[in-house]
Design a protein around this motif. Structure first.
Motif, mmCIF file in Angstrom:
data_model
loop_
_atom_site.group_PDB
_atom_site.id
_atom_site.type_symbol
_atom_site.label_atom_id
_atom_site.label_comp_id
_atom_site.label_asym_id
_atom_site.label_seq_id
_atom_site.Cartn_x
_atom_site.Cartn_y
_atom_site.Cartn_z
ATOM 1 N N GLU A 34 -12.552 45.905 30.791
ATOM 2 C CA GLU A 34 -11.372 46.763 30.891
ATOM 3 C C GLU A 34 -11.037 47.067 32.351
ATOM 4 N N LEU A 35 -12.043 47.307 33.162
ATOM 5 C CA LEU A 35 -11.817 47.581 34.574
ATOM 6 C C LEU A 35 -11.184 46.394 35.286
ATOM 7 N N SER A 36 -11.634 45.196 34.990
ATOM 8 C CA SER A 36 -11.093 44.000 35.637
ATOM 9 C C SER A 36 -9.634 43.765 35.249
ATOM 10 N N VAL A 37 -9.289 44.061 33.987
ATOM 11 C CA VAL A 37 -7.930 43.829 33.519
ATOM 12 C C VAL A 37 -6.988 44.924 34.006
ATOM 13 N N LEU A 38 -7.372 46.174 33.831
ATOM 14 C CA LEU A 38 -6.497 47.296 34.167
ATOM 15 C C LEU A 38 -6.266 47.423 35.674
ATOM 16 N N CYS A 39 -7.294 47.200 36.462
ATOM 17 C CA CYS A 39 -7.208 47.434 37.914
ATOM 18 C C CYS A 39 -7.103 46.155 38.728
ATOM 19 N N GLY A 52 -36.664 39.747 29.529
ATOM 20 C CA GLY A 52 -36.212 38.743 30.465
ATOM 21 C C GLY A 52 -34.979 37.986 30.041
ATOM 22 N N ARG A 53 -34.343 38.391 28.982
ATOM 23 C CA ARG A 53 -33.130 37.711 28.528
ATOM 24 C C ARG A 53 -31.953 38.137 29.402
ATOM 25 N N LEU A 54 -31.106 37.164 29.758
ATOM 26 C CA LEU A 54 -29.978 37.409 30.670
ATOM 27 C C LEU A 54 -28.699 37.680 29.892
ATOM 28 N N TYR A 55 -27.998 38.723 30.316
ATOM 29 C CA TYR A 55 -26.651 39.036 29.826
ATOM 30 C C TYR A 55 -25.764 39.238 31.053
ATOM 31 N N GLU A 56 -24.599 38.648 31.040
ATOM 32 C CA GLU A 56 -23.737 38.738 32.210
ATOM 33 C C GLU A 56 -22.268 38.735 31.818
ATOM 34 N N PHE A 57 -21.454 39.249 32.737
ATOM 35 C CA PHE A 57 -20.004 39.197 32.571
ATOM 36 C C PHE A 57 -19.388 39.065 33.957
#
Length: 212
Positions: A34-39, A52-57
């Motif tokens: 939401e921050l990337s889209v709105l701003c 140790g599992r990776l989560y990213e955006f």
């Protein structure tokens, strides 16, 4: 019903900790999107779970965002010594200014006759010399102002005399202005007292008008 405030500490129960991680991870990634889209900003989030599992955006290329981050941190670190040197210089200047202010305040109190108990003979003589010089400067300025005021008054006197000449010419007494200044002033005074400059006849009666 309003939930109580969550205490910020490690969740001891493993199952509860896993559930909380899943919920908060999804919420964090949603907020980042939401921050990337709105701003319209570049956002990258990297999360490693306890196992140790990776989560990213990332709303752009993650590798480019990481490279940009490293470049920014290197530039910040390269300027850090310069900034620290500048801050140290400003601290020294501030300390010097405070010392000067304190010295001026002490000097001012001494010139006003306060705090003289700790002064030596030499300091008292120096203060006395400063006061004498100040008095000389004040008296010189005072004399200059008196002189300027006298010049202004003389100029005003000349202007008034010129105006009086014009008035006497209109009244027919211009010949008296060929005399010296003292006689001119005397002539003006006599003229005013005898009402020779301008005669006005008026009649005032009280009661009913009389028939001629």
């Amino acid at each position: 019903m309003r939930r109580g405030k969550t205490v910020m500490k490690r969740i001891e129960n493993a199952a509860s900790r896993l559930v909380s991680f899943s919920k908060r991870r999804n919420g964090l990634l949603k907020k980042a999107f939401e921050l990337s889209v709105l701003c319209d900003v570049e956002v990258a989030v990297i999360i490693f779970s306890q196992k140790g599992r990776l989560y990213e955006f990332s709303n752009s290329d993650m590798q480019k965002t990481i490279e940009r981050y490293h470049k920014h941190t290197k530039e910040t670190l390269s300027h850090k010594p310069e900034m620290e040197q500048r801050m140290q210089h400003l601290r020294i200047e501030t300390a010097d200014i405070f010392k000067k202010i304190e010295f001026l305040e002490v000097s001012k109190r001494k010139l006003l006759g306060q705090g003289l108990g700790s002064c030596s003979i030499e300091e008292l003589q120096e203060i006395d010399s400063q006061l004498e010089q100040s008095l000389k400067n004040i008296r010189a300025r005072k004399a200059q102002l008196f002189k300027e005021q006298m010049q202004q008054l003389k100029a005003k006197e000349r202007m008034l005399l010129e105006e009086n000449v014009k008035l006497f010419e209109k009244c027919g007494h211009w010949k008296s202005w060929q005399q010296p200044i003292t006689q001119q002033r005397k002539a003006i005074s006599n003229c005013i007292q005898n009402n020779k400059c301008l005669e006005v006849v008026t009649e005032l009666s009280i009661g009913l008008p009389q028939n001629n």
